[in-house]
Write a protein that holds these residues in place. Structure first.
Motif, PDB file in Angstrom:
ATOM      1  N   SER A 158      -1.999   4.824   7.543  1.00 29.47           N
ATOM      2  CA  SER A 158      -3.040   5.773   7.917  1.00 29.47           C
ATOM      3  C   SER A 158      -2.732   6.390   9.278  1.00 29.47           C
ATOM      4  CB  SER A 158      -4.392   5.061   7.974  1.00 29.47           C
ATOM      5  OG  SER A 158      -4.405   4.134   9.046  1.00 29.47           O
TER       6      SER A 158
ATOM      7  N   PRO B 202     -14.714  -6.524   7.380  1.00 31.59           N
ATOM      8  CA  PRO B 202     -14.523  -5.779   6.125  1.00 31.59           C
ATOM      9  C   PRO B 202     -13.097  -5.225   6.062  1.00 31.59           C
ATOM     10  CG  PRO B 202     -16.511  -5.077   7.287  1.00 31.59           C
ATOM     11  CD  PRO B 202     -15.751  -5.937   8.231  1.00 31.59           C
ATOM     12  N   ARG B 203     -12.596  -5.054   4.862  1.00 33.27           N
ATOM     13  CA  ARG B 203     -11.238  -4.542   4.688  1.00 33.27           C
ATOM     14  C   ARG B 203     -11.272  -3.124   4.137  1.00 33.27           C
ATOM     15  NH1 ARG B 203      -7.901  -9.139   4.754  1.00 33.27           N
ATOM     16  NH2 ARG B 203      -9.063 -10.668   5.980  1.00 33.27           N
ATOM     17  N   ARG B 204     -10.309  -2.344   4.567  1.00 36.60           N
ATOM     18  CA  ARG B 204     -10.191  -0.973   4.090  1.00 36.60           C
ATOM     19  C   ARG B 204      -9.734  -0.963   2.636  1.00 36.60           C
ATOM     20  NH1 ARG B 204      -5.969   3.346   4.603  1.00 36.60           N
ATOM     21  NH2 ARG B 204      -4.543   1.682   5.184  1.00 36.60           N
ATOM     22  N   LYS B 205     -10.304  -0.067   1.842  1.00 33.43           N
ATOM     23  CA  LYS B 205      -9.850   0.100   0.465  1.00 33.43           C
ATOM     24  C   LYS B 205      -8.614   0.987   0.460  1.00 33.43           C
ATOM     25  CE  LYS B 205     -14.372  -0.452  -1.715  1.00 33.43           C
ATOM     26  NZ  LYS B 205     -15.395   0.153  -2.612  1.00 33.43           N
ATOM     27  N   ILE B 206      -7.577   0.530  -0.211  1.00 30.00           N
ATOM     28  CA  ILE B 206      -6.317   1.270  -0.218  1.00 30.00           C
ATOM     29  C   ILE B 206      -5.801   1.412  -1.638  1.00 30.00           C
ATOM     30  CG2 ILE B 206      -5.631   0.554   2.094  1.00 30.00           C
ATOM     31  CD1 ILE B 206      -3.883  -1.564   0.807  1.00 30.00           C
ATOM     32  N   HIS B 207      -4.881   2.344  -1.798  1.00 29.37           N
ATOM     33  CA  HIS B 207      -4.227   2.539  -3.084  1.00 29.37           C
ATOM     34  C   HIS B 207      -2.844   1.905  -3.021  1.00 29.37           C
ATOM     35  CE1 HIS B 207      -7.361   5.268  -4.332  1.00 29.37           C
ATOM     36  NE2 HIS B 207      -7.214   5.926  -3.196  1.00 29.37           N
TER      37      HIS B 207
ATOM     38  N   TRP C 120      -7.863  -5.361   9.287  1.00 32.54           N
ATOM     39  CA  TRP C 120      -8.769  -4.409   8.630  1.00 32.54           C
ATOM     40  C   TRP C 120      -8.019  -3.487   7.675  1.00 32.54           C
ATOM     41  CZ3 TRP C 120      -8.603   0.978   9.097  1.00 32.54           C
ATOM     42  CH2 TRP C 120      -9.657   1.659   8.474  1.00 32.54           C
ATOM     43  N   SER C 121      -6.796  -3.121   8.015  1.00 31.33           N
ATOM     44  CA  SER C 121      -6.060  -2.116   7.246  1.00 31.33           C
ATOM     45  C   SER C 121      -5.744  -2.562   5.824  1.00 31.33           C
ATOM     46  CB  SER C 121      -4.753  -1.767   7.961  1.00 31.33           C
ATOM     47  OG  SER C 121      -3.819  -2.834   7.859  1.00 31.33           O
ATOM     48  N   ASN C 122      -5.724  -3.879   5.600  1.00 32.47           N
ATOM     49  CA  ASN C 122      -5.458  -4.406   4.259  1.00 32.47           C
ATOM     50  C   ASN C 122      -4.042  -4.065   3.780  1.00 32.47           C
ATOM     51  OD1 ASN C 122      -6.424  -6.052   2.261  1.00 32.47           O
ATOM     52  ND2 ASN C 122      -7.450  -4.432   1.113  1.00 32.47           N
ATOM     53  N   ARG C 123      -3.139  -3.855   4.728  1.00 32.61           N
ATOM     54  CA  ARG C 123      -1.756  -3.518   4.391  1.00 32.61           C
ATOM     55  C   ARG C 123      -0.808  -4.696   4.580  1.00 32.61           C
ATOM     56  NH1 ARG C 123       0.526   1.398   4.502  1.00 32.61           N
ATOM     57  NH2 ARG C 123       2.021   0.863   6.145  1.00 32.61           N
TER      58      ARG C 123
ATOM     59  N   PRO D  89       0.826  -1.209   0.000  1.00 28.63           N
ATOM     60  CA  PRO D  89       0.000   0.000   0.000  1.00 28.63           C
ATOM     61  C   PRO D  89       0.857   1.256   0.000  1.00 28.63           C
ATOM     62  CG  PRO D  89       0.074  -0.965   2.170  1.00 28.63           C
ATOM     63  CD  PRO D  89       0.775  -1.926   1.265  1.00 28.63           C
TER      64      PRO D  89
END
Length: 291
Positions: A80, A270-275, A185-188, A76
């Motif tokens: 955050s 749920p997972r956070r949407k990240i770039h 959750w952070s999806n990192r 990512p």
């Protein structure tokens, strides 16, 4: 042979009484004989070294499902504010613990698994996500975080008498549970699927830390680090001199909590949407980085 080695251990170890003081959780004793310590030291370390190596190779060998997860992982872009806050809170709590242990003259107790877990999580949060080691450590931690749950369910606060010490105990341990939930959750992070190889590798490394490092330090310094010199008050006392093999066997069972406690969070949170992190190639096009 082991009788002579027991005599040698008695000569180099810290001076400890043969009578156990059950009022203190800190001071060690020869609850187990020096000979038994030597026998168990060799058996445990040979077993845990072998199993850690064996299951590590099975779990992370090239071409394994887990290694393929790394090849498709896209780091990512940036952490955050929540992640920075979690890392900061863990660091502050650990710093308070260090100060309290230093004030009491008990810095040795920073080797306790929960404090080491705090250091591990801080390292994972701070570590570069385009390297494999933060992800490996996190997935190992998923299998050993039951220790934090046990500490909260049955806290041993016999020697906690300093200002804010009990409060910080709970703060630290709740953070040790909250931080990995945030990481999911952070999806990192690369979250591995449930694997018996990873579970047994994680247990073996956890047990090896106890049998090789904590046990040695406990004997040399005469301190009951994580109950390696004598059992805590409770069910383990029922097993007498056999409490340590029972404790290790119970730890294998608890390691499997990854399959239902952590798995529920992994599957349903749920997972956070990240770039994803991106880098430019020589021709100016954008390419996503992978491990």
């Amino acid at each position: 042979m082991f009788e002579n080695m027991g005599n040698w251990l008695l000569a180099i170890a810290a001076e400890m009484p043969f009578e156990t003081d059950w009022e203190s959780s800190l001071n060690g004793s020869w609850y187990l004989s020096p000979r038994r310590h030597m026998v168990e030291f060799f058996i445990y370390n040979m077993v845990f070294l072998s199993t850690a190596h064996f299951f590590y190779r099975r779990a992370l060998s090239p071409g394994s499902p887990i290694s393929r997860l790394f090849s498709s992982y896209v780091p990512p872009a940036k952490k955050s504010r929540i992640e920075i806050t979690v890392q900061l809170l863990l660091t502050i709590s650990l710093a308070i613990t260090v100060y309290q242990k230093w004030t009491r003259g008990g810095l040795l107790y920073l080797l306790q698994p929960c404090h080491m877990s705090a250091m591990m999580l801080i390292s994972i949060l701070a570590g570069p996500k385009d390297r494999k080691w933060p992800h490996i450590l996190l997935n190992i931690y998923f299998h050993i975080m039951w220790g934090t749950m046990l500490a909260l369910l049955s806290p041993d606060l016999r020697d906690y008498d300093m200002f804010f010490e009990v409060e910080n105990f709970y703060i630290e341990h709740y953070l040790l549970l909250i931080a990995p939930v945030y990481m999911i959750w952070s999806n990192r992070y690369v979250i591995w699927p449930a694997s018996m190889d990873v579970a047994l590798m994680s247990f073996s490394l956890f047990a090896l830390y106890h049998s090789m490092i904590l046990s040695t330090v406990a004997l040399v310094r005469g301190q009951n680090l994580n109950y390696l010199l004598m059992p805590p008050p409770g069910p383990l006392q029922f097993f007498g001199k056999w409490y340590r093999p029972v404790m290790y066997a119970f730890c294998v069972f608890l390691t499997m909590s990854r399959y239902f406690l952590v798995e529920l969070v992994i599957q349903y949170m749920p997972r956070r949407k990240i770039h994803p992190l991106q880098s430019e190639t020589k021709d100016g096009t954008v390419k996503r980085k992978t491990l």
